[in-house]
Design a protein around this motif. Structure first.
Motif, short mmCIF file in Angstrom:
data_model
loop_
_atom_site.label_atom_id
_atom_site.label_comp_id
_atom_site.label_asym_id
_atom_site.label_seq_id
_atom_site.Cartn_x
_atom_site.Cartn_y
_atom_site.Cartn_z
N HIS A 112 115.10 -16.31 104.67
CA HIS A 112 116.62 -16.33 104.24
C HIS A 112 117.51 -17.17 104.51
O HIS A 112 118.10 -17.10 105.42
N PRO A 113 117.37 -18.27 103.62
CA PRO A 113 118.42 -19.57 104.03
C PRO A 113 120.00 -19.04 104.31
O PRO A 113 120.46 -18.26 103.45
N GLY A 114 120.64 -19.46 105.55
CA GLY A 114 122.03 -19.12 105.45
C GLY A 114 122.22 -17.88 106.11
O GLY A 114 123.31 -17.58 106.48
N GLY A 115 121.34 -17.00 106.50
CA GLY A 115 121.46 -15.70 107.22
C GLY A 115 122.19 -14.70 106.17
O GLY A 115 121.69 -14.60 104.92
N PHE A 116 123.37 -14.36 106.47
CA PHE A 116 123.93 -13.66 105.58
C PHE A 116 124.93 -14.32 104.68
O PHE A 116 125.83 -15.06 105.18
N VAL A 117 124.72 -14.12 103.53
CA VAL A 117 125.51 -14.98 102.52
C VAL A 117 125.95 -14.10 101.48
O VAL A 117 125.33 -13.06 100.85
N ASP A 118 126.98 -14.36 100.50
CA ASP A 118 127.29 -14.05 99.46
C ASP A 118 126.30 -14.31 98.35
O ASP A 118 126.01 -15.43 98.24
N HIS A 119 125.74 -13.60 97.50
CA HIS A 119 125.02 -13.52 96.55
C HIS A 119 124.77 -12.56 95.69
O HIS A 119 125.36 -11.23 95.90
N LEU A 136 122.16 -0.78 84.84
CA LEU A 136 122.87 -1.64 85.73
C LEU A 136 122.53 -3.16 85.24
O LEU A 136 121.50 -3.46 84.43
N THR A 137 123.41 -4.23 85.73
CA THR A 137 123.19 -5.57 85.23
C THR A 137 123.29 -6.48 86.48
O THR A 137 122.31 -7.36 86.61
N SER A 138 124.05 -6.20 87.44
CA SER A 138 124.05 -7.17 88.69
C SER A 138 124.82 -6.45 89.71
O SER A 138 125.62 -5.53 89.61
N VAL A 139 124.53 -7.03 91.07
CA VAL A 139 125.31 -6.33 92.22
C VAL A 139 125.62 -7.64 93.06
O VAL A 139 124.79 -8.44 93.20
N ALA A 140 126.94 -7.54 93.59
CA ALA A 140 127.30 -8.82 94.41
C ALA A 140 126.95 -8.29 95.89
O ALA A 140 127.59 -7.00 96.14
N LEU A 141 126.44 -9.08 96.73
CA LEU A 141 126.01 -8.25 97.99
C LEU A 141 126.36 -9.56 99.13
O LEU A 141 126.66 -10.58 98.75
N HIS A 142 126.74 -9.30 100.36
CA HIS A 142 126.71 -10.23 101.55
C HIS A 142 125.71 -9.57 102.51
O HIS A 142 126.13 -8.69 103.21
N THR A 143 124.80 -10.06 102.64
CA THR A 143 123.65 -9.75 103.29
C THR A 143 122.38 -10.88 103.32
O THR A 143 122.89 -11.93 102.85
N GLU A 144 121.20 -10.68 103.81
CA GLU A 144 120.34 -11.54 103.81
C GLU A 144 119.68 -11.64 102.42
O GLU A 144 119.62 -10.71 101.73
N GLN A 145 119.49 -12.91 101.88
CA GLN A 145 119.06 -12.95 100.57
C GLN A 145 117.63 -13.84 100.67
O GLN A 145 117.24 -14.74 101.05
N THR A 160 117.15 -13.09 91.96
CA THR A 160 118.25 -13.51 92.86
C THR A 160 118.16 -15.26 92.93
O THR A 160 116.69 -15.45 93.04
N THR A 161 119.13 -15.95 92.81
CA THR A 161 118.96 -17.26 92.70
C THR A 161 119.68 -17.87 94.16
O THR A 161 120.75 -17.69 94.36
N LEU A 162 118.72 -18.59 94.81
CA LEU A 162 118.97 -19.27 96.04
C LEU A 162 119.64 -20.74 95.71
O LEU A 162 118.64 -21.46 95.09
N PRO A 163 120.66 -21.19 95.95
CA PRO A 163 121.09 -22.37 95.79
C PRO A 163 120.54 -23.42 96.59
O PRO A 163 120.07 -23.17 97.76
N PRO A 173 118.05 -25.13 92.71
CA PRO A 173 117.94 -23.66 92.90
C PRO A 173 116.63 -22.97 92.94
O PRO A 173 115.93 -23.37 91.92
N VAL A 174 116.62 -21.91 93.65
CA VAL A 174 115.20 -21.23 93.54
C VAL A 174 115.41 -19.68 93.06
O VAL A 174 116.24 -19.02 93.57
N VAL A 175 114.74 -19.43 91.82
CA VAL A 175 115.06 -17.89 91.44
C VAL A 175 113.91 -17.20 92.15
O VAL A 175 112.49 -17.52 91.95
N SER A 176 114.17 -16.06 92.69
CA SER A 176 113.08 -15.59 93.51
C SER A 176 113.13 -13.92 93.05
O SER A 176 114.43 -13.35 92.80
N PRO A 177 112.37 -13.41 93.01
CA PRO A 177 112.17 -11.73 92.68
C PRO A 177 112.91 -10.91 93.76
O PRO A 177 112.79 -11.04 94.83
N ALA A 178 113.56 -10.22 93.30
CA ALA A 178 114.47 -9.13 94.24
C ALA A 178 113.87 -7.68 94.06
O ALA A 178 114.15 -6.71 94.93
N VAL A 179 113.62 -7.36 92.82
CA VAL A 179 113.05 -5.88 92.46
C VAL A 179 111.98 -6.27 91.60
O VAL A 179 111.83 -6.85 90.63
#
Length: 219
Positions: A112-119, A136-145, A160-163, A173-179
């Motif tokens: 989880h690069p960067g620890g707690f990050v906005d994503h 649902l379309t998207s959710v903004a979070l500040h936590t581990e990605q 979720t896309t990791l920059p 950027p890396v697109v990773s499955p989140a659900v």
């Protein structure tokens, strides 16, 4: 309401608050008609009679080790129709040294690069009608990605896309499955990578996804 049986299996690394996090969903499961059994031991997976009568397993067990007999019991139950569900490290960072478990779940935490990050977590447009993510379309979070290593047998519902930030060793950027969901024999598997801290599970969109995922995965 038809009664079903749910099994909560919780333990492992305490940093993911397995008791506090799973307790959040006890009322929902009971209100949804489940009789709930809670276990703090993986030996429950070797109880063939109990597993055969279990409609849903909610697992929250980060890291740790699992024996060949325990993972065989889990895999056999899911293949026979028992649902398996969980979030974050409790399902996607469990039993790192057991390839049979990783094969079952279909995705493994890498970092989880960067620890707690906005994503943001974005619903895959083609999956917008799936009952777990509908409306649902998207959710903004500040936590581990989570950066997840996964295979093509999964049905990915959200990503979720990791920059690539300055100094990172990856260029793009890396697109990773989140659900995601996964069919395993007669059983259904549901994974949500959000949920490092219990309050992450209180975000309304995350809560909705997890509750829907539990219902969907159950026999």
């Amino acid at each position: 309401m038809t009664s079903r049986n749910a099994l909560i299996v919780r333990g492992g690394w305490s940093g993911h608050s397995p008791v506090e996090a799973t307790d959040r969903f006890l009322p929902f499961l009971e209100e949804s008609g489940f009789r709930v059994t809670v276990s703090d031991s993986l030996d429950v997976y070797t109880d063939a009679d109990l597993m055969a009568g279990t409609d849903l397993i909610l697992q929250c067990w980060t890291m740790g080790t699992i024996t060949a007999e325990q993972v065989a019991g889990l895999r056999g139950a899911v293949q026979a129709g028992t649902g398996l569900a969980g979030w974050h490290g409790g399902i996607a960072d469990s039993f790192r040294d057991n390839s049979d478990y990783l094969h079952l779940v279909g995705g493994q935490f890498a970092c989880h690069p960067g620890g707690f990050v906005d994503h943001t977590v974005e619903v895959v447009p083609e999956q917008a009608a799936h009952p777990i993510v509908a409306e649902l379309t998207s959710v903004a979070l500040h936590t581990e990605q989570y950066w997840v290593l996964a295979d093509g047998h999964n049905q990915v519902l959200a990503t979720t896309t990791l920059p690539s930030r300055e100094g990172d060793p990856w260029a793009d950027p890396v697109v990773s499955p989140a659900v995601w969901t996964r069919q395993w024999g007669e059983g259904r598997i549901f994974v949500c990578t959000v949920g490092h801290q219990p309050q992450d599970l209180d975000v309304p969109a995350v809560r909705d996804v997890v509750e829907r995922g539990l219902t969907w995965a159950s026999r």
